[in-house]
Enzyme design. Sequence first.
Site: not given
Ligand code: DGY
Length: 324
Positions: A161-163, A184, A242, A244, A273, A291, A293
């Site tokens: 996806g984007r990231i 997918r 990075t 979940r 976490e 966390h 990111g």
């Molecule tokens: C997100 O935006 O999903 C980051 O992990 C912070 O919640």
Amino acid sequence: MKNNDKPTIFVTRRWPVEAEAALSQYFNPTFNTSDTPLSATEMAAGFASHDAIAPTVSDKIGADVINAGAKSSGRLIANFGVGVNHIDLEAAAKAGIVVSNTPGVLTDATADLTMALILMLSRRAGEGERELRSGSWEGWRPTHLMGRALQGKTLGIVGMGRIGKAVAHRAALGFGMNVVFHNRSKVTERFGYSARQQDEVEDVCRKADIISLHCAASPETFHVMNTERLALMKKDAYLINTARGDVVDETALARALSENRIGGAGLDVFQGEPVISSALLEAPNTVLLPHLGSATVETRTAMGLKVVENARAFFAGQPLIDPV
Ligand code: DGY
């Protein structure tokens, strides 16, 4: 609605100054001034006494909180963040509560942090810093803390996806890596560098020198990296997460690390976490971050402003900008 007819919003954590100011311009917000995590009871009471709630990833928004809001004045959950696995979407839909999130604005920050984890692992930066601070550095020598180069290695992305794409761009164009990925649905886009889609996550596991996870947390992606897939990884490959915590079986990962069956892991997110399992804390060749990111002033401000935009659209009777 209360004073000045501005809608009221219950905000579960403090935001960057500029974002809080923007929210206050259009709404009557209640901020959690102590910025300590709230209990479900406190969030339920907050949602029930406001028109909207703006939670974050660290708040569990279950049916109890949602129904308390729905029974009273609550109408909107405007999440500060893109991931919404902490919100019971089914309960929200059933209760007629609308949910928005903040996609897009945290792509670059998260991709940058992914590269930071990759570099910290491959160049042993965490180890080196610990050694220096402990006073045990004996000086430069040709074989000291040798890491591994990224140039020419294969990055495997799970979730393009984007990231995922932003990480692929950085790795390919900035660091000369080849990219393989699993997604997918079929990705038809041309990237201007070598990026080959793989039918199965297993193919990525076998081919990659570094696997980076960028899929959303869902029942389908729960423990997507499990014992079997970890066993397919190259012996010196790294796993980066990075996305979940839920997408990795942390017990299996800690075992693979402590038995040196993979090269290392760089993790920014964890299943329970902020509590981290001792097995992971003790595992060798790991870089563990809290966390971070999206944690830049620019990005966290933009996330807040997106919450404001979504809430403004909602209370103006317009479609949400980022509906979930
Ligand atoms: C997100 O935006 O999903 C980051 O992990 C912070 O919640």
